[in-house]
Scaffold this motif. Sequence first.
Motif, PDB file in Angstrom:
ATOM      1  N   LYS A  91       0.923  -1.157  -0.160  1.00 16.88           N
ATOM      2  CA  LYS A  91       0.181  -0.106   0.027  1.00 16.88           C
ATOM      3  C   LYS A  91       0.964   1.299   0.047  1.00 16.88           C
ATOM      4  CE  LYS A  91      -4.659   0.833   1.839  1.00 16.88           C
ATOM      5  NZ  LYS A  91      -5.745   0.546   2.457  1.00 16.88           N
ATOM      6  N   GLN A  92       1.991   1.464   0.818  1.00 15.00           N
ATOM      7  CA  GLN A  92       2.899   2.384   0.792  1.00 15.00           C
ATOM      8  C   GLN A  92       3.479   2.559  -0.652  1.00 15.00           C
ATOM      9  OE1 GLN A  92       5.795   1.800   3.941  1.00 15.00           O
ATOM     10  NE2 GLN A  92       4.055   2.126   5.541  1.00 15.00           N
ATOM     11  N   PHE A  93       3.973   1.591  -1.191  1.00 15.94           N
ATOM     12  CA  PHE A  93       4.231   1.818  -2.641  1.00 15.94           C
ATOM     13  C   PHE A  93       3.465   2.281  -3.599  1.00 15.94           C
ATOM     14  CE2 PHE A  93       4.942  -0.268  -6.730  1.00 15.94           C
ATOM     15  CZ  PHE A  93       6.411   0.105  -7.101  1.00 15.94           C
ATOM     16  N   PHE A  94       2.549   1.934  -3.405  1.00  9.53           N
ATOM     17  CA  PHE A  94       1.428   2.428  -4.543  1.00  9.53           C
ATOM     18  C   PHE A  94       0.880   3.860  -4.019  1.00  9.53           C
ATOM     19  CE2 PHE A  94       0.259  -2.244  -5.639  1.00  9.53           C
ATOM     20  CZ  PHE A  94       0.730  -2.037  -6.706  1.00  9.53           C
ATOM     21  N   LYS A  95       0.939   4.092  -2.781  1.00 10.72           N
ATOM     22  CA  LYS A  95       0.708   5.504  -2.406  1.00 10.72           C
ATOM     23  C   LYS A  95       1.590   6.409  -2.932  1.00 10.72           C
ATOM     24  CE  LYS A  95      -2.310   4.923   1.603  1.00 10.72           C
ATOM     25  NZ  LYS A  95      -2.511   5.088   2.964  1.00 10.72           N
ATOM     26  N   ALA A  96       2.902   5.903  -2.846  1.00  7.86           N
ATOM     27  CA  ALA A  96       4.121   6.642  -3.299  1.00  7.86           C
ATOM     28  C   ALA A  96       3.952   7.128  -4.649  1.00  7.86           C
ATOM     29  CB  ALA A  96       5.310   6.259  -2.928  1.00  7.86           C
ATOM     30  N   ALA A  97       3.426   6.030  -5.515  1.00  2.00           N
ATOM     31  CA  ALA A  97       3.266   6.404  -6.969  1.00  2.00           C
ATOM     32  C   ALA A  97       2.236   7.403  -7.103  1.00  2.00           C
ATOM     33  CB  ALA A  97       2.919   5.121  -7.621  1.00  2.00           C
ATOM     34  N   VAL A  98       1.060   7.284  -6.407  1.00  2.00           N
ATOM     35  CA  VAL A  98      -0.294   8.442  -6.609  1.00  2.00           C
ATOM     36  C   VAL A  98       0.232   9.651  -6.083  1.00  2.00           C
ATOM     37  CG1 VAL A  98      -2.385   9.151  -5.684  1.00  2.00           C
ATOM     38  CG2 VAL A  98      -1.739   6.907  -6.183  1.00  2.00           C
ATOM     39  N   GLU A  99       1.256   9.832  -5.215  1.00  3.74           N
ATOM     40  CA  GLU A  99       1.975  10.963  -4.760  1.00  3.74           C
ATOM     41  C   GLU A  99       2.662  11.756  -5.701  1.00  3.74           C
ATOM     42  OE1 GLU A  99       3.875  10.629  -0.743  1.00  3.74           O
ATOM     43  OE2 GLU A  99       1.834  10.089   0.172  1.00  3.74           O
ATOM     44  N   LEU A 100       3.780  10.885  -6.705  1.00  7.49           N
ATOM     45  CA  LEU A 100       4.219  11.301  -7.767  1.00  7.49           C
ATOM     46  C   LEU A 100       3.486  12.168  -8.510  1.00  7.49           C
ATOM     47  CD1 LEU A 100       6.917   8.537  -8.390  1.00  7.49           C
ATOM     48  CD2 LEU A 100       7.455  10.798  -7.325  1.00  7.49           C
ATOM     49  N   ILE A 101       2.414  11.492  -8.986  1.00  6.67           N
ATOM     50  CA  ILE A 101       1.376  12.045  -9.969  1.00  6.67           C
ATOM     51  C   ILE A 101       0.909  13.377  -9.679  1.00  6.67           C
ATOM     52  CG2 ILE A 101      -0.786  11.428 -11.409  1.00  6.67           C
ATOM     53  CD1 ILE A 101       1.645  10.180 -12.333  1.00  6.67           C
ATOM     54  N   GLU A 102       0.457  13.437  -8.089  1.00  5.77           N
ATOM     55  CA  GLU A 102      -0.154  14.374  -7.577  1.00  5.77           C
ATOM     56  C   GLU A 102       0.635  15.637  -7.333  1.00  5.77           C
ATOM     57  OE1 GLU A 102      -1.176  13.441  -3.366  1.00  5.77           O
ATOM     58  OE2 GLU A 102      -2.851  12.425  -4.016  1.00  5.77           O
ATOM     59  N   ASN A 103       2.075  15.246  -7.260  1.00  2.00           N
ATOM     60  CA  ASN A 103       3.195  16.483  -7.236  1.00  2.00           C
ATOM     61  C   ASN A 103       3.259  17.078  -8.697  1.00  2.00           C
ATOM     62  OD1 ASN A 103       3.750  16.060  -4.623  1.00  2.00           O
ATOM     63  ND2 ASN A 103       5.319  14.696  -4.783  1.00  2.00           N
ATOM     64  N   ASP A 104       3.330  16.135  -9.739  1.00  2.00           N
ATOM     65  CA  ASP A 104       3.485  16.948 -11.107  1.00  2.00           C
ATOM     66  C   ASP A 104       2.348  17.275 -11.688  1.00  2.00           C
ATOM     67  OD1 ASP A 104       6.117  16.401 -11.495  1.00  2.00           O
ATOM     68  OD2 ASP A 104       6.025  14.308 -12.279  1.00  2.00           O
ATOM     69  N   PHE A 105       1.146  16.817 -11.479  1.00  2.46           N
ATOM     70  CA  PHE A 105      -0.189  17.022 -12.153  1.00  2.46           C
ATOM     71  C   PHE A 105      -1.290  17.901 -11.338  1.00  2.46           C
ATOM     72  CE2 PHE A 105       1.744  14.236 -14.929  1.00  2.46           C
ATOM     73  CZ  PHE A 105       1.696  14.795 -16.102  1.00  2.46           C
ATOM     74  N   GLY A 106      -0.936  17.707  -9.791  1.00  5.31           N
ATOM     75  CA  GLY A 106      -2.075  18.206  -8.966  1.00  5.31           C
ATOM     76  C   GLY A 106      -3.196  17.231  -8.501  1.00  5.31           C
ATOM     77  N   LYS A 135      -5.302   6.836 -13.132  1.00  2.00           N
ATOM     78  CA  LYS A 135      -5.955   7.828 -14.170  1.00  2.00           C
ATOM     79  C   LYS A 135      -6.190   9.325 -13.526  1.00  2.00           C
ATOM     80  CE  LYS A 135      -7.383   4.309 -16.495  1.00  2.00           C
ATOM     81  NZ  LYS A 135      -6.477   3.047 -16.256  1.00  2.00           N
ATOM     82  N   PHE A 136      -5.339  10.202 -14.316  1.00  2.00           N
ATOM     83  CA  PHE A 136      -5.466  11.381 -14.475  1.00  2.00           C
ATOM     84  C   PHE A 136      -5.544  12.267 -15.636  1.00  2.00           C
ATOM     85  CE2 PHE A 136      -1.167  10.465 -15.026  1.00  2.00           C
ATOM     86  CZ  PHE A 136      -0.716  11.391 -15.792  1.00  2.00           C
ATOM     87  N   ALA A 137      -6.360  13.435 -15.265  1.00  2.00           N
ATOM     88  CA  ALA A 137      -6.634  14.467 -16.379  1.00  2.00           C
ATOM     89  C   ALA A 137      -5.638  15.313 -16.537  1.00  2.00           C
ATOM     90  CB  ALA A 137      -8.103  15.180 -16.317  1.00  2.00           C
ATOM     91  N   PRO A 138      -4.979  15.371 -17.604  1.00  2.00           N
ATOM     92  CA  PRO A 138      -3.947  16.374 -17.771  1.00  2.00           C
ATOM     93  C   PRO A 138      -4.309  17.819 -18.263  1.00  2.00           C
ATOM     94  CG  PRO A 138      -4.048  15.023 -19.772  1.00  2.00           C
ATOM     95  CD  PRO A 138      -5.019  14.499 -18.767  1.00  2.00           C
ATOM     96  N   ILE A 139      -4.957  18.327 -17.127  1.00  2.00           N
ATOM     97  CA  ILE A 139      -5.973  19.499 -17.137  1.00  2.00           C
ATOM     98  C   ILE A 139      -5.195  20.765 -17.078  1.00  2.00           C
ATOM     99  CG2 ILE A 139      -8.100  18.492 -16.764  1.00  2.00           C
ATOM    100  CD1 ILE A 139      -7.729  19.793 -14.077  1.00  2.00           C
ATOM    101  N   HIS A 140      -3.980  20.673 -16.518  1.00  2.70           N
ATOM    102  CA  HIS A 140      -3.299  22.313 -16.121  1.00  2.70           C
ATOM    103  C   HIS A 140      -1.736  22.113 -16.490  1.00  2.70           C
ATOM    104  CE1 HIS A 140      -2.294  20.089 -12.355  1.00  2.70           C
ATOM    105  NE2 HIS A 140      -1.296  20.839 -12.272  1.00  2.70           N
ATOM    106  N   LYS A 141      -1.588  20.821 -16.999  1.00  2.00           N
ATOM    107  CA  LYS A 141      -0.232  20.703 -17.821  1.00  2.00           C
ATOM    108  C   LYS A 141      -0.435  19.887 -19.260  1.00  2.00           C
ATOM    109  CE  LYS A 141       2.637  20.731 -13.938  1.00  2.00           C
ATOM    110  NZ  LYS A 141       3.686  20.526 -13.162  1.00  2.00           N
ATOM    111  N   LYS A 142       0.254  20.248 -20.221  1.00  2.00           N
ATOM    112  CA  LYS A 142       0.294  19.551 -21.372  1.00  2.00           C
ATOM    113  C   LYS A 142       1.331  18.258 -21.338  1.00  2.00           C
ATOM    114  CE  LYS A 142      -1.644  22.627 -24.642  1.00  2.00           C
ATOM    115  NZ  LYS A 142      -1.456  23.492 -25.957  1.00  2.00           N
ATOM    116  N   ILE A 143       1.134  17.031 -21.740  1.00  2.00           N
ATOM    117  CA  ILE A 143       2.094  16.255 -21.814  1.00  2.00           C
ATOM    118  C   ILE A 143       2.703  16.232 -23.208  1.00  2.00           C
ATOM    119  CG2 ILE A 143       2.545  13.812 -21.546  1.00  2.00           C
ATOM    120  CD1 ILE A 143       0.191  13.492 -19.741  1.00  2.00           C
ATOM    121  N   LYS A 144       3.729  16.455 -23.253  1.00  2.00           N
ATOM    122  CA  LYS A 144       4.691  16.411 -24.952  1.00  2.00           C
ATOM    123  C   LYS A 144       5.564  15.293 -24.653  1.00  2.00           C
ATOM    124  CE  LYS A 144       3.670  20.984 -26.042  1.00  2.00           C
ATOM    125  NZ  LYS A 144       3.579  21.609 -27.214  1.00  2.00           N
TER     126      LYS A 144
END
Length: 181
Positions: A91-106, A135-144
């Motif tokens: 669970k800690q491993f997967f939570k860390a992955a979610v936090e990485l996405i949160e940090n980059d995309f909000g 799953k995340f929506a890249p709404i405030h950052k474009k992914i290039k």
Amino acid sequence: MAHFEKFKGINAFHMIEHDTRENTNGKKNIDEERSKLNYNLCDVENPKEYLKELIQMVKDTGGTIRDDTNFLVSLCLTLPEDFPQNEELEKQFFKAAVELIENDFGYKSIVSAWVHKDESLENENFKFKPHIHIKFAPIHKKIKKYKVSKDSETYAISLVNEPAIEETLVALEKQKESQVQ
């Protein structure tokens, strides 16, 4: 093992249905008896409705939604083979992955974060290996996505801020806070 994929239009909603197990389309690699072991690390109650709200917000802030607009990005991350069999560490491993996405995309861009334990993968060594679909929506950052070099098959990703949407997210958050008080 990690895999990114982008989804357009109705396919974005179909992928949410797959993750929530609303619709498995008779997939033989899903053991419905094990589906009760799946869990979500995102507090969004209705991911499809939330994605619709995010899309509407983009429209309301002057964003353009075209036929080729990617509404949803999926990160599928499988627990490493040599990872200890420990529920709390998993669970800690997967939570860390979610936090990485949160940090980059909000935080607000995350639509769902389902950990699956009921799905067998193609390689028998990974049968029912826990993995997460963020799953995340890249709404405030474009992914290039671009090639690292002309001859390379390796790609890199860059993120470009979308200030109008970022400002709207902040304003919406302030509005919600004032309604609570």
